[in-house]
Design a protein around this motif. Structure first.
Motif, PDB file in Angstrom:
ATOM      1  N   SER A  32       0.819  -1.223   0.000  1.00 31.24           N
ATOM      2  CA  SER A  32       0.000   0.000   0.000  1.00 31.24           C
ATOM      3  C   SER A  32       0.849   1.268   0.000  1.00 31.24           C
ATOM      4  O   SER A  32       0.344   2.352  -0.257  1.00 31.24           O
ATOM      5  CB  SER A  32      -0.905  -0.013   1.232  1.00 31.24           C
ATOM      6  OG  SER A  32      -0.087  -0.246   2.375  1.00 31.24           O
ATOM      7  N   ASN A  33       2.139   1.157   0.325  1.00 30.19           N
ATOM      8  CA  ASN A  33       3.000   2.353   0.309  1.00 30.19           C
ATOM      9  C   ASN A  33       3.212   2.897  -1.098  1.00 30.19           C
ATOM     10  O   ASN A  33       3.647   4.016  -1.293  1.00 30.19           O
ATOM     11  CB  ASN A  33       4.376   2.012   0.899  1.00 30.19           C
ATOM     12  CG  ASN A  33       4.332   1.931   2.405  1.00 30.19           C
ATOM     13  OD1 ASN A  33       3.599   2.709   3.023  1.00 30.19           O
ATOM     14  ND2 ASN A  33       5.066   0.999   2.987  1.00 30.19           N
ATOM     15  N   ILE A  34       2.956   2.026  -2.084  1.00 32.72           N
ATOM     16  CA  ILE A  34       3.266   2.392  -3.471  1.00 32.72           C
ATOM     17  C   ILE A  34       1.980   2.824  -4.183  1.00 32.72           C
ATOM     18  O   ILE A  34       1.031   2.049  -4.264  1.00 32.72           O
ATOM     19  CB  ILE A  34       3.936   1.216  -4.184  1.00 32.72           C
ATOM     20  CG1 ILE A  34       5.320   1.015  -3.572  1.00 32.72           C
ATOM     21  CG2 ILE A  34       4.034   1.440  -5.680  1.00 32.72           C
ATOM     22  CD1 ILE A  34       6.005  -0.230  -3.935  1.00 32.72           C
ATOM     23  N   SER A  35       1.977   4.076  -4.671  1.00 31.59           N
ATOM     24  CA  SER A  35       0.735   4.512  -5.311  1.00 31.59           C
ATOM     25  C   SER A  35       0.790   4.355  -6.827  1.00 31.59           C
ATOM     26  O   SER A  35      -0.225   4.150  -7.470  1.00 31.59           O
ATOM     27  CB  SER A  35       0.416   5.960  -4.934  1.00 31.59           C
ATOM     28  OG  SER A  35       1.538   6.775  -5.178  1.00 31.59           O
TER      29      SER A  35
ATOM     30  N   GLU B  49       5.341   8.250   1.161  1.00 31.37           N
ATOM     31  CA  GLU B  49       6.419   9.073   1.727  1.00 31.37           C
ATOM     32  C   GLU B  49       7.692   8.240   1.708  1.00 31.37           C
ATOM     33  O   GLU B  49       7.623   7.005   1.687  1.00 31.37           O
ATOM     34  CB  GLU B  49       6.082   9.527   3.149  1.00 31.37           C
ATOM     35  CG  GLU B  49       5.917   8.379   4.129  1.00 31.37           C
ATOM     36  CD  GLU B  49       5.750   8.863   5.559  1.00 31.37           C
ATOM     37  OE1 GLU B  49       5.181   8.120   6.350  1.00 31.37           O
ATOM     38  OE2 GLU B  49       6.211   9.977   5.862  1.00 31.37           O
ATOM     39  N   VAL B  50       8.834   8.917   1.678  1.00 31.74           N
ATOM     40  CA  VAL B  50      10.108   8.204   1.610  1.00 31.74           C
ATOM     41  C   VAL B  50      10.659   8.039   3.026  1.00 31.74           C
ATOM     42  O   VAL B  50      11.074   9.003   3.651  1.00 31.74           O
ATOM     43  CB  VAL B  50      11.125   8.962   0.736  1.00 31.74           C
ATOM     44  CG1 VAL B  50      12.457   8.212   0.720  1.00 31.74           C
ATOM     45  CG2 VAL B  50      10.600   9.108  -0.684  1.00 31.74           C
ATOM     46  N   THR B  51      10.587   6.817   3.535  1.00 27.38           N
ATOM     47  CA  THR B  51      11.174   6.486   4.832  1.00 27.38           C
ATOM     48  C   THR B  51      12.158   5.336   4.599  1.00 27.38           C
ATOM     49  O   THR B  51      12.089   4.660   3.565  1.00 27.38           O
ATOM     50  CB  THR B  51      10.083   6.002   5.807  1.00 27.38           C
ATOM     51  OG1 THR B  51       9.500   4.804   5.236  1.00 27.38           O
ATOM     52  CG2 THR B  51       8.985   7.044   5.997  1.00 27.38           C
ATOM     53  N   PRO B  52      13.064   5.090   5.557  1.00 30.99           N
ATOM     54  CA  PRO B  52      13.991   3.965   5.376  1.00 30.99           C
ATOM     55  C   PRO B  52      13.264   2.641   5.121  1.00 30.99           C
ATOM     56  O   PRO B  52      13.694   1.830   4.310  1.00 30.99           O
ATOM     57  CB  PRO B  52      14.773   3.940   6.687  1.00 30.99           C
ATOM     58  CG  PRO B  52      14.700   5.337   7.212  1.00 30.99           C
ATOM     59  CD  PRO B  52      13.360   5.862   6.775  1.00 30.99           C
TER      60      PRO B  52
END
Lengths: 80, 80
Positions: A32-35, B49-52
């Motif tokens: 789900s982090n990838i849109s 968002e870009v997180t590690p």
């Protein structure tokens, strides 16, 4: 020998079927982090030497041969 | 939304038929400055968002899904 990297992507306004297919698969896998995913091409051009003329020649090749200017954009032409 | 760029290239030791075809065509066009062309893939992954953790997740996806580790290498995974 030096290398010039040419990056080509589908125009943002156009549908990217490959990208859409990968995006759908990733969502089905619960990512789900990838849109969105968009897929393009990366060329590594090995040249005799990097001069302004050779860079201009590769830039012209990127626009004429490596990409289809109707559906793609040359994102960058970089000596590495 | 932020984007992570994943670059995948064919393994250097393997024959790159696409690249060879383009190289041959360029030589027939008299482009003697260019000694070799190799062609790979470029993925633009739009993330929330870009997180590690997200970067690690995209790195894992790059190796598992975006590339075939038998014939390809993941060249870079970069947040842009």
């Amino acid at each position: 020998m030096p290398t010039i990297v040419v990056e080509v992507m589908p125009k943002a306004v156009l549908l990217d079927p490959q990208g859409k297919a990968v995006t759908g698969a990733l969502h089905r896998l619960g990512k789900s982090n990838i849109s969105e995913v968009r897929i393009g091409k990366r060329f590594e051009v090995t040249v005799v030497e990097v001069t302004p003329e050779v860079l201009a020649e590769v830039q012209a090749l990127a626009e004429d041969i490596f990409s289809n200017q109707v559906i793609e954009d040359v994102v960058s032409v970089t000596a590495v």
